[in-house]
Write an enzyme that holds these catalytic residues in place. Structure first.
Site, PDB file in Angstrom:
ATOM      1  N   GLU A   1      50.882  78.627 -52.623  1.00 38.87           N
ATOM      2  CA  GLU A   1      51.645  79.817 -52.242  1.00 38.87           C
ATOM      3  C   GLU A   1      52.846  80.054 -53.138  1.00 38.87           C
ATOM      4  OE1 GLU A   1      51.391  80.586 -47.504  1.00 38.87           O
ATOM      5  OE2 GLU A   1      52.320  78.691 -48.087  1.00 38.87           O
TER       6      GLU A   1
ATOM      7  N   LYS B   1      50.687  75.037 -49.548  1.00 37.73           N
ATOM      8  CA  LYS B   1      52.097  75.268 -49.852  1.00 37.73           C
ATOM      9  C   LYS B   1      52.332  75.362 -51.355  1.00 37.73           C
ATOM     10  CE  LYS B   1      53.873  75.760 -46.456  1.00 37.73           C
ATOM     11  NZ  LYS B   1      53.051  76.868 -46.080  1.00 37.73           N
TER      12      LYS B   1
ATOM     13  N   ASN C   1      74.468  81.574 -26.181  1.00 35.32           N
ATOM     14  CA  ASN C   1      73.369  80.994 -26.964  1.00 35.32           C
ATOM     15  C   ASN C   1      73.041  79.644 -26.359  1.00 35.32           C
ATOM     16  OD1 ASN C   1      73.468  83.135 -28.692  1.00 35.32           O
ATOM     17  ND2 ASN C   1      74.108  81.964 -30.491  1.00 35.32           N
ATOM     18  N   GLY C   2      71.737  79.323 -26.265  1.00 32.20           N
ATOM     19  CA  GLY C   2      71.344  78.026 -25.734  1.00 32.20           C
ATOM     20  C   GLY C   2      70.525  78.162 -24.469  1.00 32.20           C
TER      21      GLY C   2
ATOM     22  N   ARG D   1      68.444  86.429 -38.011  1.00 37.37           N
ATOM     23  CA  ARG D   1      68.090  85.306 -37.131  1.00 37.37           C
ATOM     24  C   ARG D   1      66.956  85.657 -36.173  1.00 37.37           C
ATOM     25  NH1 ARG D   1      72.706  81.681 -36.365  1.00 37.37           N
ATOM     26  NH2 ARG D   1      72.158  81.427 -34.197  1.00 37.37           N
TER      27      ARG D   1
ATOM     28  N   CYS E   1      69.441  83.519 -31.003  1.00 32.01           N
ATOM     29  CA  CYS E   1      70.435  84.510 -30.593  1.00 32.01           C
ATOM     30  C   CYS E   1      71.655  84.525 -31.516  1.00 32.01           C
ATOM     31  CB  CYS E   1      70.915  84.214 -29.176  1.00 32.01           C
ATOM     32  SG  CYS E   1      69.602  84.078 -27.958  1.00 32.01           S
TER      33      CYS E   1
ATOM     34  N   LYS F   1      55.277  88.188 -45.143  1.00 30.71           N
ATOM     35  CA  LYS F   1      55.612  87.272 -44.049  1.00 30.71           C
ATOM     36  C   LYS F   1      54.716  87.507 -42.839  1.00 30.71           C
ATOM     37  CE  LYS F   1      57.828  83.978 -42.205  1.00 30.71           C
ATOM     38  NZ  LYS F   1      57.533  82.639 -42.716  1.00 30.71           N
TER      39      LYS F   1
ATOM     40  N   TRP G   1      67.413  86.436 -28.165  1.00 24.14           N
ATOM     41  CA  TRP G   1      66.059  85.931 -28.417  1.00 24.14           C
ATOM     42  C   TRP G   1      65.604  85.324 -27.101  1.00 24.14           C
ATOM     43  CZ3 TRP G   1      63.255  86.087 -33.037  1.00 24.14           C
ATOM     44  CH2 TRP G   1      62.105  85.337 -33.081  1.00 24.14           C
TER      45      TRP G   1
ATOM     46  N   HIS H   1      31.407  62.566 -52.118  1.00 28.26           N
ATOM     47  CA  HIS H   1      30.383  63.598 -51.946  1.00 28.26           C
ATOM     48  C   HIS H   1      30.632  64.808 -52.845  1.00 28.26           C
ATOM     49  CE1 HIS H   1      28.460  61.526 -48.613  1.00 28.26           C
ATOM     50  NE2 HIS H   1      29.669  61.288 -48.121  1.00 28.26           N
TER      51      HIS H   1
ATOM     52  N   GLU I   1      47.319  71.826 -45.576  1.00 32.87           N
ATOM     53  CA  GLU I   1      48.597  72.550 -45.567  1.00 32.87           C
ATOM     54  C   GLU I   1      49.416  72.254 -46.819  1.00 32.87           C
ATOM     55  OE1 GLU I   1      52.070  74.712 -44.584  1.00 32.87           O
ATOM     56  OE2 GLU I   1      49.935  74.935 -44.122  1.00 32.87           O
TER      57      GLU I   1
END
Length: 605
Positions: A485, A482, A101-102, A27, A2, A600, A75, A501, A478
């Protein structure tokens, strides 16, 4: 997450609060609202969706200089995205308005108390309890508004930054901070308040950064802060710099946000002192989940690798068979879909085309579909029966970093939530360890310069092999993704036990190996694999546990990380992989925030 702004001063209060709020769009949010004084009284406007929807509503309006205005982008955490759930929220008499916020952890018990006292709630949010609680103290005879505000704060458990307007004091904005950021900009004859310095970039000459527990009020000429007023600091940031803070790229900023992101994701969900895990998004399906005999997780890209770790966690902790499928394959498989199976769809954006198509395939059969997404109000969030939100906030960098970490923490929570035996010592150890993972990640983040030096050493190599075992095998996948990418080099992730193997044929001094070899039950097996690589002249960059001296006998370079339980190692171990890829790509001169050919949110097949 938020965004909050407030304005009081000699300019148009409405336009200034909204102009500053617009800077916080990055945000992420699902709705927006503003309270301002115009045409003889306060006006409340709220809108769902993009900021421009709110802006259009007030395009012809003006805010009166000298009067308070507060604005908010939401949010959602409690209640779906809607006008009634958008901020600001108000009391019964529409005299007290608040943005927040929170999370108010004890809002249910406060709401119950207030409802018994006759208060009527209009939204599904936790935030609405604050204006009603202040009103409750005023109704009990408290004559000073600031005292009533303070008493209300004492009752609230959780994290917050609040801005509050009392219409009987139209030229004052009250504020409080605990756990969520809040900054006050100061110019001659005006004060600007925001949840992020970004909002004040270019408009405030100086700012005061509030500390937890501080509260007070601002007027055009004066700002009172208790228990102690912070010292104003010069704000010299441009808007772009403010968004990135002290970091040269969003990717590096977002990696460093991880500890706070994980804390936010655990807040209200993990009660380590009581050994409890609560996931409100799954509670509504608790009865149906008890009848589930199998779980299938569907995802793409980085979310797929997070899901592979989630598979291991859920199978071990919840004793539930799990299968992970790539969404683009799942949607075309002629696979039997069973009523005793739950289907979990994982997506950062909540709009991934293949994952969405796979979800609709399951929904067409009227089977149990669950979501694990970051973007609230996204299509996958809306079309699944239930689910859990990441609470990671907007991720600007195309290559996912903080969203991946938040997915791992949520999978840990889901596994603990589904665990059948919550009374054994292992379960209690896991709950306690999960709570302190953010602090361990902070220690690893301090190794950024060390990883930069290693990136310098390895920057001329064009091929990498990433190895791991157990929980660290998906992490090897991963890590390789990265550096592909953002560094544009060939990299493979492999299960270390599979080396003999086939992949061992490629080992030579020009093909570095990144090995994830932290101390766990497979440490000796992993060490044997590395001995085979060393014997063939392979260069090894190892991620190892602090205090491990043996690894130095086989590895050319070592990055040490704090020890943790094996199940949570990926959350600690992934940070060096992300930072190494980041520094490697920057040294090669690439735009790490916007890597070529990538988007994205992948909304096409």
């Amino acid at each position: 997450m938020c965004g909050i702004t407030g304005y009081i001063g000699s300019k148009d209060s409405l336009r200034n609060s909204l102009d500053n709020l617009k800077k916080l769009e990055y945000r992420g949010y699902d709705s927006a609202g503003v309270l301002f004084y115009g045409d003889g009284g306060f006006k409340l406007e709220r809108a769902v969706g993009k900021f421009e929807n709110l802006d259009k509503k007030v395009a012809s309006m003006k805010g009166v200089p000298g009067y308070a205005a507060i604005a908010h982008t939401r949010w959602a955490t409690h209640g779906e995205p809607s006008e009634k759930n958008a901020h600001p929220h108000f009391d019964c008499k529409k005299k007290i308005y608040a943005v927040h916020n929170g999370i108010i952890e004890n809002y249910r018990e406060l709401k119950t108390k207030l409802e018994k006292a006759g208060h009527k709630f209009k939204s599904e949010t936790d935030t609405e309890v604050l204006p009603h609680l202040i009103e409750w103290y005023l109704n009990k005879g408290e004559k000073d508004f600031f005292t009533a505000f303070t008493k209300a704060l004492i009752e609230i458990r959780g994290a917050y930054s609040f801005l509050v307007v009392n219409v009987l004091e139209p030229k004052r904005i009250y504020f409080a901070k605990l756990g969520s950021p809040l900054v006050i900009g100061t110019n001659k004859g005006e004060h600007l308040i925001a949840s992020d310095p970004t909002a004040l970039a270019g408009v405030a000459k100086q700012v005061m950064y509030l500390e937890d527990g501080q509260r007070g009020y601002c007027e055009a000429e004066e700002c009172v802060v208790v228990p102690k007023k912070p010292k104003p600091e010069d704000l010299l940031l441009t808007l772009e710099e403010a968004k990135k803070g002290k970091y040269p790229h969003f990717m590096l900023k977002e990696i460093n946000e991880v500890p706070n992101i994980l804390k936010a994701g655990l807040l209200g969900r993990l009660k380590a002192d009581k050994g409890l895990v609560k996931l409100g998004g799954l509670d509504m399906m608790a009865k149906r989940l008890k009848g589930v005999k199998r779980l299938e997780i569907v995802a793409c890209g980085t979310s797929y690798y997070a899901s592979l770790i989630g598979e291991l966690l859920i199978e071990e902790l919840a004793d539930l068979p799990v299968e992970v499928s790539i969404a683009s394959e799942f949607r075309y498989k002629q696979n039997p879909l069973k009523r005793d199976t739950a289907y979990l769809f994982v997506s950062q954006s909540g709009e991934t085309a293949d994952t969405l198509a796979a979800l609709r395939k399951v929904n067409d059969k009227k089977l149990l579909s669950l979501g694990l997404v970051n973007v609230i109000g996204s299509t996958i969030a809306r079309e699944t029966k239930a689910g859990v939100y990441n609470r990671a906030g907007a991720e600007i960098g195309v290559a996912s970093t903080k969203a991946f970490l938040s997915q791992l923490s949520l999978f840990a929570l889901v596994a603990l939530y589904l665990a059948k035996n919550k009374n054994n010592e292992n379960y209690k150890k896991l709950v306690k360890e999960l709570e302190i993972i953010p602090e361990k990640i902070k220690k690893v983040l301090k190794k950024s310069e060390e990883l930069k030096k290693l990136a310098v050493k390895y920057q001329e190599y064009n091929n990498f092999l990433y190895l791991g075992r157990g929980y660290n095998y998906p992490l090897a996948l991963e890590g390789a993704l990265k550096i592909k990418e953002i560094g544009y080099v060939h990299a493979e992730g492999y299960a270390a036990g599979e080396m003999k193997h086939g992949p061992i044929a490629m080992v030579d001094p020009s093909f570095p190996i990144v090995a994830i070899i932290t101390k766990n039950r497979l440490y000796e097996k992993m060490m044997s694999n590395l001995e085979e690589i060393k014997a063939r002249g392979g260069k090894i960059l190892a991620i190892a546990t602090e205090g491990d001296k043996l690894i130095k006998k086989v590895a050319n370079d070592v990055i040490y990380v704090p020890a943790t339980l094996e199940q949570f190692e990926p959350m600690v171990n992934v940070i060096p992989l992300q930072l190494f890829a980041y520094h490697f790509a920057v040294l090669r001169g690439y735009d790490v925030d916007k890597p070529r050919n990538l988007a994205k949110s992948v909304t096409v097949e």
